[in-house]
Design a protein around this motif. Structure first.
Motif, PDB file in Angstrom:
ATOM      1  N   LYS A  96      -3.859  44.098 -51.211  1.00 60.01           N
ATOM      2  CA  LYS A  96      -4.988  43.632 -52.513  1.00 60.01           C
ATOM      3  C   LYS A  96      -4.209  44.220 -53.582  1.00 60.01           C
ATOM      4  O   LYS A  96      -4.543  44.344 -54.951  1.00 60.01           O
ATOM      5  N   ASN A  99      -0.685  43.667 -56.398  1.00 55.96           N
ATOM      6  CA  ASN A  99      -2.048  42.015 -56.632  1.00 55.96           C
ATOM      7  C   ASN A  99      -1.384  41.040 -55.112  1.00 55.96           C
ATOM      8  O   ASN A  99      -1.719  39.895 -56.711  1.00 55.96           O
ATOM      9  N   GLU A 101      -4.303  38.503 -53.694  1.00 58.01           N
ATOM     10  CA  GLU A 101      -5.669  38.071 -54.401  1.00 58.01           C
ATOM     11  C   GLU A 101      -6.352  38.091 -52.806  1.00 58.01           C
ATOM     12  O   GLU A 101      -5.464  37.455 -51.245  1.00 58.01           O
ATOM     13  N   GLU A 102      -7.621  37.890 -52.299  1.00 56.45           N
ATOM     14  CA  GLU A 102      -8.315  37.826 -51.336  1.00 56.45           C
ATOM     15  C   GLU A 102      -7.958  36.780 -50.454  1.00 56.45           C
ATOM     16  O   GLU A 102      -7.768  36.506 -49.403  1.00 56.45           O
ATOM     17  N   LYS A 103      -8.356  36.212 -51.440  1.00 51.61           N
ATOM     18  CA  LYS A 103      -8.063  34.146 -51.528  1.00 51.61           C
ATOM     19  C   LYS A 103      -6.596  33.980 -50.507  1.00 51.61           C
ATOM     20  O   LYS A 103      -6.629  33.138 -49.829  1.00 51.61           O
ATOM     21  N   ASP A 104      -5.365  34.838 -50.559  1.00 50.71           N
ATOM     22  CA  ASP A 104      -4.041  34.638 -50.232  1.00 50.71           C
ATOM     23  C   ASP A 104      -3.917  35.516 -49.101  1.00 50.71           C
ATOM     24  O   ASP A 104      -2.641  35.285 -48.637  1.00 50.71           O
TER      25      ASP A 104
END
Length: 256
Positions: A96, A99, A101-104
């Protein structure tokens, strides 16, 4: 003797019934004759010829997929789980902060397995527990893949799965590959019809056998990870290469 006023209505009912019966029989006979007129007529045969076509589009990937794992053992299951969770959380925090993202970031495996030792007598005794937790990571900044891998191992990962480089949105490239495959099949149809001396009438069938990407892989396995998550070298030099998006079609024509 039956009264005439009762006879007349009864006679009318009988007459109506007989007329209806005659009409019904005639209709059945007519339909039978109509159906019989088709007996002996076979299915109209069509001369058909089929052609296959291939289309390929070469695309530079714009995203990397990698699986990061933490595998550890301890005699106490609570201690093993606590250590594993701590290291995975460190990896996620690192991702995180770089860069991702949490969705990834997606957990794909979490397992607890007992480990046994076998004594000379053949008796099995519990030696401890192995914890395995894996996360799949999408790295959209493809130029940052090497840095992400090096940092993830430093943060606690001790197994790194094979890297899969993909095109995030491949729909337009798939359409392009399909168009090339159709053009290829039509060109073959035109050339062969000329050679055979037949005329292409119309397309009677179309099928698409494959519209899929062929990925490039980079073998970055656990053998490159030593000790408690230290790389043999610093940031690895990851080569992205190109992906092939391929389509295969079949077109059938009626001919004369």
């Amino acid at each position: 003797m039956m009264n005439n006023k009762f006879l007349n209505p009864l006679l009318i009912v009988v007459i109506v019934f007989m007329v209806s019966l005659i009409i019904l029989v005639n209709v059945q006979i007519f339909n039978g004759v109509k159906e019989g007129s088709y007996i002996g007529k076979g299915y109209e045969f069509q001369n058909i010829i089929s052609f296959s076509g291939e289309g390929e589009v070469y695309v530079k990937p714009d995203m990397g997929l990698v699986t990061l794992s933490v595998v550890n053992e301890d005699k106490d299951v609570s201690s093993a789980t606590e250590e594993n969770t701590k290291r995975v959380n460190n990896i996620i925090l690192f991702l995180k902060n770089n860069n991702v993202e949490e969705k990834d970031i997606k957990t794909t495996d979490f397992s607890i397995s007992p480990r046994y030792d076998y004594l000379d007598s053949g008796k099995r005794v519990l030696a401890g527990y192995q914890i395995n937790q894996s996360v799949e990571v999408k790295i959209r900044d493809i130029g940052n893949v090497g840095t992400i891998l090096e940092g993830a191992v430093t943060a606690g990962a001790n197994q790194v799965g094979s890297i899969n480089f993909v095109v995030d949105d491949s729909e337009e490239y798939e359409k392009e590959a399909r168009a090339l495959a159709i053009a290829d099949a039509k060109q073959k149809a035109y050339e062969l019809s000329e050679q055979l001396g037949v005329t292409l009438v119309e397309i009677v069938n179309f099928s698409e056998g494959g519209n899929y990407p062929i990925y490039d892989y980079d073998e970055y396995s656990e053998k490159r990870v030593v000790g408690m998550g230290m790389l043999e070298s610093s940031v690895p030099d990851i080569q992205v290469g190109e992906n092939t998006i391929r389509s295969s079609v079949s077109i059938s024509y009626s001919i004369k």
